[in-house]
Structures are given as structure tokens and as C-alpha cells.
Design an enzyme around this catalytic site. Structure first.
Site, PDB file in Angstrom:
ATOM      1  N   GLY A 151     -11.097  -1.867  -5.885  1.00 30.17           N
ATOM      2  CA  GLY A 151      -9.755  -1.697  -6.435  1.00 30.17           C
ATOM      3  C   GLY A 151      -9.219  -2.851  -7.266  1.00 30.17           C
ATOM      4  O   GLY A 151      -8.478  -2.645  -8.221  1.00 30.17           O
ATOM      5  N   GLU A 196      -6.582  -9.499  -4.491  1.00 30.50           N
ATOM      6  CA  GLU A 196      -6.482  -8.171  -3.879  1.00 30.50           C
ATOM      7  C   GLU A 196      -5.643  -7.260  -4.752  1.00 30.50           C
ATOM      8  O   GLU A 196      -4.710  -7.712  -5.424  1.00 30.50           O
ATOM      9  CB  GLU A 196      -5.788  -8.284  -2.507  1.00 30.50           C
ATOM     10  CG  GLU A 196      -6.723  -8.566  -1.348  1.00 30.50           C
ATOM     11  CD  GLU A 196      -7.436  -7.302  -0.847  1.00 30.50           C
ATOM     12  OE1 GLU A 196      -7.461  -6.293  -1.578  1.00 30.50           O
ATOM     13  OE2 GLU A 196      -7.962  -7.347   0.274  1.00 30.50           O
ATOM     14  N   ASP A 197      -5.947  -5.984  -4.701  1.00 37.13           N
ATOM     15  CA  ASP A 197      -5.123  -4.993  -5.382  1.00 37.13           C
ATOM     16  C   ASP A 197      -3.881  -4.678  -4.554  1.00 37.13           C
ATOM     17  O   ASP A 197      -2.763  -4.692  -5.035  1.00 37.13           O
ATOM     18  CB  ASP A 197      -5.929  -3.716  -5.662  1.00 37.13           C
ATOM     19  CG  ASP A 197      -6.737  -3.240  -4.451  1.00 37.13           C
ATOM     20  OD1 ASP A 197      -6.681  -3.881  -3.386  1.00 37.13           O
ATOM     21  OD2 ASP A 197      -7.434  -2.215  -4.582  1.00 37.13           O
ATOM     22  N   ASP A 207      -1.983  -3.481   2.819  1.00 41.65           N
ATOM     23  CA  ASP A 207      -1.192  -2.527   3.612  1.00 41.65           C
ATOM     24  C   ASP A 207      -1.081  -3.099   5.022  1.00 41.65           C
ATOM     25  O   ASP A 207      -0.172  -3.870   5.316  1.00 41.65           O
ATOM     26  CB  ASP A 207      -1.887  -1.163   3.563  1.00 41.65           C
ATOM     27  CG  ASP A 207      -1.127  -0.082   4.310  1.00 41.65           C
ATOM     28  OD1 ASP A 207      -0.016  -0.350   4.795  1.00 41.65           O
ATOM     29  OD2 ASP A 207      -1.644   1.043   4.418  1.00 41.65           O
ATOM     30  N   LYS A 249       2.508  -3.508   0.724  1.00 42.88           N
ATOM     31  CA  LYS A 249       3.255  -2.457   1.428  1.00 42.88           C
ATOM     32  C   LYS A 249       4.023  -3.091   2.597  1.00 42.88           C
ATOM     33  O   LYS A 249       3.653  -4.171   3.062  1.00 42.88           O
ATOM     34  CB  LYS A 249       2.291  -1.388   1.931  1.00 42.88           C
ATOM     35  CG  LYS A 249       1.779  -0.473   0.818  1.00 42.88           C
ATOM     36  CD  LYS A 249       1.043   0.701   1.416  1.00 42.88           C
ATOM     37  CE  LYS A 249       0.469   1.599   0.358  1.00 42.88           C
ATOM     38  NZ  LYS A 249      -0.318   2.700   0.957  1.00 42.88           N
ATOM     39  N   PHE A 300       1.146   6.395  -0.599  1.00 43.60           N
ATOM     40  CA  PHE A 300      -0.191   6.220  -1.141  1.00 43.60           C
ATOM     41  C   PHE A 300      -0.136   6.188  -2.666  1.00 43.60           C
ATOM     42  O   PHE A 300       0.324   7.125  -3.307  1.00 43.60           O
ATOM     43  CB  PHE A 300      -1.124   7.332  -0.665  1.00 43.60           C
ATOM     44  CG  PHE A 300      -2.558   6.979  -0.885  1.00 43.60           C
ATOM     45  CD1 PHE A 300      -3.220   6.120  -0.015  1.00 43.60           C
ATOM     46  CD2 PHE A 300      -3.243   7.460  -1.999  1.00 43.60           C
ATOM     47  CE1 PHE A 300      -4.539   5.752  -0.241  1.00 43.60           C
ATOM     48  CE2 PHE A 300      -4.562   7.097  -2.224  1.00 43.60           C
ATOM     49  CZ  PHE A 300      -5.208   6.248  -1.342  1.00 43.60           C
ATOM     50  N   VAL A 301      -0.588   5.071  -3.238  1.00 44.67           N
ATOM     51  CA  VAL A 301      -0.531   4.901  -4.692  1.00 44.67           C
ATOM     52  C   VAL A 301      -1.939   4.845  -5.287  1.00 44.67           C
ATOM     53  O   VAL A 301      -2.895   4.480  -4.606  1.00 44.67           O
ATOM     54  CB  VAL A 301       0.265   3.634  -5.095  1.00 44.67           C
ATOM     55  CG1 VAL A 301       1.736   3.769  -4.749  1.00 44.67           C
ATOM     56  CG2 VAL A 301      -0.317   2.364  -4.461  1.00 44.67           C
ATOM     57  N   ASP A 319      -7.833   3.820  -6.161  1.00 42.39           N
ATOM     58  CA  ASP A 319      -8.359   5.185  -6.224  1.00 42.39           C
ATOM     59  C   ASP A 319      -7.894   6.058  -5.080  1.00 42.39           C
ATOM     60  O   ASP A 319      -7.387   5.576  -4.061  1.00 42.39           O
ATOM     61  CB  ASP A 319      -9.890   5.151  -6.191  1.00 42.39           C
ATOM     62  CG  ASP A 319     -10.425   4.885  -4.776  1.00 42.39           C
ATOM     63  OD1 ASP A 319      -9.913   3.956  -4.112  1.00 42.39           O
ATOM     64  OD2 ASP A 319     -11.331   5.610  -4.334  1.00 42.39           O
ATOM     65  N   ARG A 352      -8.811   5.486 -10.942  1.00 45.06           N
ATOM     66  CA  ARG A 352      -8.878   4.030 -11.172  1.00 45.06           C
ATOM     67  C   ARG A 352      -8.492   3.664 -12.602  1.00 45.06           C
ATOM     68  O   ARG A 352      -7.986   2.577 -12.853  1.00 45.06           O
ATOM     69  CB  ARG A 352     -10.286   3.510 -10.874  1.00 45.06           C
ATOM     70  CG  ARG A 352     -10.679   3.610  -9.400  1.00 45.06           C
ATOM     71  CD  ARG A 352     -11.879   2.714  -9.122  1.00 45.06           C
ATOM     72  NE  ARG A 352     -12.532   3.017  -7.861  1.00 45.06           N
ATOM     73  CZ  ARG A 352     -12.164   2.549  -6.666  1.00 45.06           C
ATOM     74  NH1 ARG A 352     -11.105   1.768  -6.565  1.00 45.06           N
ATOM     75  NH2 ARG A 352     -12.840   2.866  -5.576  1.00 45.06           N
TER      76      ARG A 352
HETATM   77  P1  IMP Z   1      -5.320  -2.649   4.658  1.00 48.12           P
HETATM   78  O1  IMP Z   1      -6.546  -3.165   5.373  1.00 48.12           O
HETATM   79  O2  IMP Z   1      -4.566  -1.637   5.486  1.00 48.12           O
HETATM   80  O3  IMP Z   1      -4.417  -3.746   4.161  1.00 48.12           O
HETATM   81  O4  IMP Z   1      -5.824  -1.803   3.410  1.00 48.12           O
HETATM   82  C1  IMP Z   1      -6.416  -2.466   2.348  1.00 48.12           C
HETATM   83  C2  IMP Z   1      -7.270  -1.588   1.460  1.00 48.12           C
HETATM   84  O5  IMP Z   1      -6.993  -0.185   1.633  1.00 48.12           O
HETATM   85  C3  IMP Z   1      -6.967  -1.879   0.006  1.00 48.12           C
HETATM   86  O6  IMP Z   1      -7.744  -2.926  -0.486  1.00 48.12           O
HETATM   87  C4  IMP Z   1      -7.236  -0.552  -0.647  1.00 48.12           C
HETATM   88  O7  IMP Z   1      -8.603  -0.453  -0.953  1.00 48.12           O
HETATM   89  C5  IMP Z   1      -6.879   0.461   0.401  1.00 48.12           C
HETATM   90  N1  IMP Z   1      -5.502   0.959   0.243  1.00 48.12           N
HETATM   91  C6  IMP Z   1      -4.408   0.672   0.985  1.00 48.12           C
HETATM   92  N2  IMP Z   1      -3.324   1.317   0.547  1.00 48.12           N
HETATM   93  C7  IMP Z   1      -3.738   2.035  -0.523  1.00 48.12           C
HETATM   94  C8  IMP Z   1      -3.050   2.918  -1.445  1.00 48.12           C
HETATM   95  O8  IMP Z   1      -1.835   3.177  -1.382  1.00 48.12           O
HETATM   96  N3  IMP Z   1      -3.826   3.442  -2.431  1.00 48.12           N
HETATM   97  C9  IMP Z   1      -5.154   3.192  -2.576  1.00 48.12           C
HETATM   98  N4  IMP Z   1      -5.817   2.378  -1.739  1.00 48.12           N
HETATM   99  C10 IMP Z   1      -5.119   1.806  -0.725  1.00 48.12           C
END
Ligand code: IMP
Length: 191
Positions: free
Chosen positions: A52, A110-111, A114, A142, A163-164, A170, A176
Site C-alpha cells: 500500500g 506507512e500508508d 488502523d 484511523k 474502509f478506504v 487496495d 491502488r
Molecule cells: P493495522 O495493523 O490494523 O494498523 O492495519 C494496517 C494495514 O491494514 C495497512 O497497512 C493496510 O494494508 C491495511 N488497512 C487498514 N485499514 C485499511 C483501509 O481502510 N483500506 C485498505 N487497507 C487498510
């Protein structure tokens, strides 16, 4: 071939969260701050968290280049959501760094953060590599990240818990290439 303004993905997007212009302005702003913070550093290693973050990393690297910061690019990949729209909590390393980062100043790119589970795991992993410093820049954050994620040094946009997709992000490998960040219509991932 569809003409301009009739892209296939438009009907799947509920609303736009960050336009291309807003993203470009924010990236320039973050790069200015990073350039200031790393002005006395010989070299900065940007660790792009695939997949991402590839778009944001490319734009951030060029903004840093414009500000005279020499960067090296490294890529890591940890497993994320797969095809589901909620975090599984399971993190697996799919691609490791190609170089030794001991003594290097590292900025993890990081993109989106969450829950921060993926990032916590990556930071723990990088801690064992004796870098001189490890900081994090994320384009999107988030609300859950404010409670649970490791400290984020640089944050682009705080967004709601939806969810974005787009700008590298993606859903099931799609969207993407979308030039903005937009909320995906829930019926797309719930069907
Ligand atoms: P985390 O471990 O919950 O912080 O999630 C991190 C990863 O989940 C990110 O690097 C993304 O690849 C994916 N992710 C989390 N939220 C989204 C979203 O809203 N859209 C797309 N990918 C997401």
C-alpha cells in the site's frame, strides 16, 4: 476505452477523503518537517511497507529529494488484511530488507495505521537490527491507532474508521491506482 471523468471505479466510491491536491500538499508539508528534523543526517533509509505505501513512498522520496535529503529505499512486506476488510491480527513477514540497517537512520513509511498491529510487529522486528534511529511516517491514521498503535512521528491525515482505498490502498488487489483516497461503498466488500 473510457474517457476522462468516467473511470471504472467512480461508482464504487462513497466519498473522497483526500483529493490528489490535498495529498500532494500534505506530502510536501511532511517532507519539509522531515528534512528539517534530519538536516544533520548523512543518509536516511526510507523503509516502504509494501504494498500500500508504494505510491506515498514514491511521492515522499521525491519531495525529500527536492529538499536535498539523500534517501535510500528499502522495501518490506508483512501480510495484512488479505481479502477481508477487517484486521486478522496475524502478521507474517513476506519480504525482508535487502540491506543491513545497523547504524542507519530509518524512517518507516506507512500508508495507513488502523490498530497498529502490523506496525508494532514491524518496529519490534526493526529494533533487533541496531538502527541508529527508527521513526514512522504514515499518510493516514484511523482512530483506533490513537489508542493502540506505537508512537507515530509524522501523520498526514486523521480519518474516520471506515474502509478506504486509492493512492496505493487496495481492496482485494483493486483500486491502488485511484489518484485520491476514498471511502469504499460498504456493499462492495460485504457482498
Ligand atoms: P493495522 O495493523 O490494523 O494498523 O492495519 C494496517 C494495514 O491494514 C495497512 O497497512 C493496510 O494494508 C491495511 N488497512 C487498514 N485499514 C485499511 C483501509 O481502510 N483500506 C485498505 N487497507 C487498510
Amino acid at each position: 476505452m473510457g474517457g476522462a471523468g468516467s473511470s471504472w471505479y467512480e461508482s464504487d466510491i462513497e466519498r473522497i477523503v483526500a483529493t490528489p491536491e490535498q495529498i500532494a500538499d500534505k506530502t510536501a508539508e511532511l517532507a519539509a518537517q522531515i528534512a528539517e528534523d534530519y538536516r544533520s543526517v548523512d543518509e536516511l533509509v526510507l523503509v516502504c511497507v509494501l504494498t500500500g505505501a508504494f505510491v506515498f513512498t514514491a511521492d515522499l522520496a521525491r519531495e525529500l529529494g527536492r529538499r536535498g535529503v539523500p534517501v535510500q529505499l528499502e522495501f518490506m512486506q508483512a501480510s495484512s488484511y488479505g481479502q477481508a476488510a477487517t484486521s486478522s491480527g496475524v502478521v507474517r513477514l513476506r519480504k525482508d530488507l535487502d540491506r543491513d540497517i545497523s547504524g542507519a537512520h530509518v524512517l518507516v513509511v506507512e500508508d495507513i495505521v488502523d490498530t497498529g498491529l502490523t506496525l508494532s510487529w514491524l518496529l519490534k522486528y526493526l529494533e533487533g537490527r541496531s538502527a541508529a534511529s527508527v521513526e514512522v511516517v504514515t499518510l493516514l491514521r484511523k482512530p483506533a491507532a490513537i489508542r493502540s498503535a506505537p508512537p507515530l512521528t509524522y501523520v498526514g491525515f486523521d480519518i474516520p474508521s471506515e474502509f478506504v482505498v486509492g493512492y496505493g490502498l487496495d481492496y482485494a488487489g483493486k483500486y491502488r491506482e485511484v489518484p485520491y483516497v476514498g471511502v469504499l461503498k460498504p456493499q462492495i466488500y460485504s457482498r
